[in-house]
Write a protein that holds these residues in place. Structure first.
Motif, PDB file in Angstrom:
ATOM      1  N   LEU A   6      42.520  47.691 -20.043  1.00  0.00           N
ATOM      2  CA  LEU A   6      42.427  47.103 -21.666  1.00  0.00           C
ATOM      3  C   LEU A   6      43.792  46.329 -21.832  1.00  0.00           C
ATOM      4  CD1 LEU A   6      40.407  48.056 -23.882  1.00  0.00           C
ATOM      5  CD2 LEU A   6      42.115  49.466 -24.787  1.00  0.00           C
ATOM      6  N   PHE A   7      44.706  46.743 -21.430  1.00  0.00           N
ATOM      7  CA  PHE A   7      46.121  46.034 -21.848  1.00  0.00           C
ATOM      8  C   PHE A   7      45.748  44.564 -21.128  1.00  0.00           C
ATOM      9  CE2 PHE A   7      50.192  44.757 -20.182  1.00  0.00           C
ATOM     10  CZ  PHE A   7      50.671  44.526 -21.670  1.00  0.00           C
ATOM     11  N   VAL A   8      45.328  44.667 -19.872  1.00  0.00           N
ATOM     12  CA  VAL A   8      45.229  43.249 -18.989  1.00  0.00           C
ATOM     13  C   VAL A   8      44.085  42.357 -19.545  1.00  0.00           C
ATOM     14  CG1 VAL A   8      44.641  42.108 -16.845  1.00  0.00           C
ATOM     15  CG2 VAL A   8      45.908  44.377 -16.927  1.00  0.00           C
ATOM     16  N   ALA A   9      43.110  42.958 -19.909  1.00  0.00           N
ATOM     17  CA  ALA A   9      42.134  42.224 -20.735  1.00  0.00           C
ATOM     18  C   ALA A   9      42.577  41.618 -22.013  1.00  0.00           C
ATOM     19  CB  ALA A   9      40.812  43.091 -21.008  1.00  0.00           C
ATOM     20  N   GLY A  10      43.074  42.362 -22.785  1.00  0.00           N
ATOM     21  CA  GLY A  10      43.598  42.110 -24.190  1.00  0.00           C
ATOM     22  C   GLY A  10      44.878  40.840 -23.914  1.00  0.00           C
ATOM     23  N   ALA A  11      45.690  41.206 -22.938  1.00  0.00           N
ATOM     24  CA  ALA A  11      46.788  40.050 -22.603  1.00  0.00           C
ATOM     25  C   ALA A  11      45.991  38.702 -22.215  1.00  0.00           C
ATOM     26  CB  ALA A  11      47.661  40.606 -21.611  1.00  0.00           C
ATOM     27  N   GLY A  12      44.994  38.863 -21.461  1.00  0.00           N
ATOM     28  CA  GLY A  12      44.282  37.817 -21.047  1.00  0.00           C
ATOM     29  C   GLY A  12      43.635  36.754 -21.887  1.00  0.00           C
ATOM     30  N   LEU A  13      42.967  37.587 -22.985  1.00  0.00           N
ATOM     31  CA  LEU A  13      42.463  37.153 -24.018  1.00  0.00           C
ATOM     32  C   LEU A  13      43.495  36.347 -25.134  1.00  0.00           C
ATOM     33  CD1 LEU A  13      39.238  37.521 -24.342  1.00  0.00           C
ATOM     34  CD2 LEU A  13      39.841  39.287 -26.136  1.00  0.00           C
ATOM     35  N   THR A  14      44.507  37.049 -25.125  1.00  0.00           N
ATOM     36  CA  THR A  14      45.553  36.360 -26.053  1.00  0.00           C
ATOM     37  C   THR A  14      46.201  35.147 -25.497  1.00  0.00           C
ATOM     38  OG1 THR A  14      46.250  38.668 -26.473  1.00  0.00           O
ATOM     39  CG2 THR A  14      47.771  36.871 -27.382  1.00  0.00           C
ATOM     40  N   VAL A  15      46.165  34.988 -24.243  1.00  0.00           N
ATOM     41  CA  VAL A  15      46.727  33.803 -23.484  1.00  0.00           C
ATOM     42  C   VAL A  15      45.671  32.748 -23.633  1.00  0.00           C
ATOM     43  CG1 VAL A  15      47.257  32.823 -21.299  1.00  0.00           C
ATOM     44  CG2 VAL A  15      48.371  35.014 -21.962  1.00  0.00           C
ATOM     45  N   MET A  16      44.547  33.153 -23.144  1.00  0.00           N
ATOM     46  CA  MET A  16      43.408  32.151 -23.466  1.00  0.00           C
ATOM     47  C   MET A  16      43.182  31.656 -24.961  1.00  0.00           C
ATOM     48  SD  MET A  16      40.032  33.536 -20.962  1.00  0.00           S
ATOM     49  CE  MET A  16      39.720  34.741 -21.916  1.00  0.00           C
ATOM     50  N   SER A  17      43.210  32.447 -25.689  1.00  0.00           N
ATOM     51  CA  SER A  17      43.214  31.791 -27.191  1.00  0.00           C
ATOM     52  C   SER A  17      44.307  31.138 -27.561  1.00  0.00           C
ATOM     53  CB  SER A  17      43.043  32.921 -28.273  1.00  0.00           C
ATOM     54  OG  SER A  17      44.213  33.801 -28.311  1.00  0.00           O
ATOM     55  N   GLY A  18      45.175  31.104 -26.582  1.00  0.00           N
ATOM     56  CA  GLY A  18      46.489  30.215 -26.993  1.00  0.00           C
ATOM     57  C   GLY A  18      47.281  30.437 -28.245  1.00  0.00           C
ATOM     58  N   GLY A  19      47.854  32.013 -28.258  1.00  0.00           N
ATOM     59  CA  GLY A  19      48.507  32.432 -29.281  1.00  0.00           C
ATOM     60  C   GLY A  19      47.603  33.282 -30.191  1.00  0.00           C
TER      61      GLY A  19
END
Ligand SMILES: [Zn+2]
Length: 106
Positions: free
Chosen positions: A60-73
């Motif tokens: 969950l943490f990795v997916a969330g962090a990845g999503l955050t990075v992908m969305s650019g902020g």
């Protein structure tokens, strides 16, 4: 009715109960080999569950962090969702660590 401790797993049980509601060991067979095997199996199952939850929290943490990075902020909707997921995963993982620490102490 009085509460006693299960001789096998030390969970609380009624003195009227013939077997423990937690591990299923009957009071007469407590201390025997089959009782100890039942307790060991129960402990192993709990460990497996904890490991599964820990893995889930990490994912969950990795997916969330990845999503955050992908969305650019953290400004966009996707970023907010990603940050929330990452926070949830982090909190869940920490809670599991703390829980493991406390259950080991007993
Ligand atoms: Zn028990």
């Amino acid at each position: 009715m009085a509460l006693i401790h299960c001789p096998a797993c030390h969970a609380r049980m009624s003195d009227k109960a013939s077997s423990c509601p937690n591990c299923g060991v009957s009071r007469s067979e407590a201390g025997t080999e089959s009782a100890e095997r039942a307790v060991r199996e129960l402990r192993r199952q709990k460990q497996r569950m904890t490991q599964m939850w820990r893995l889930l929290a990490m994912l969950l943490f990795v997916a969330g962090a990845g999503l955050t990075v992908m969305s650019g902020g953290g400004k966009s909707m996707l970023g907010v969702v990603g940050t929330s997921l990452a926070a949830l995963g982090f909190v869940g993982y920490s809670a599991l660590r703390v829980h493991a620490l406390f259950s080991k102490r007993r």
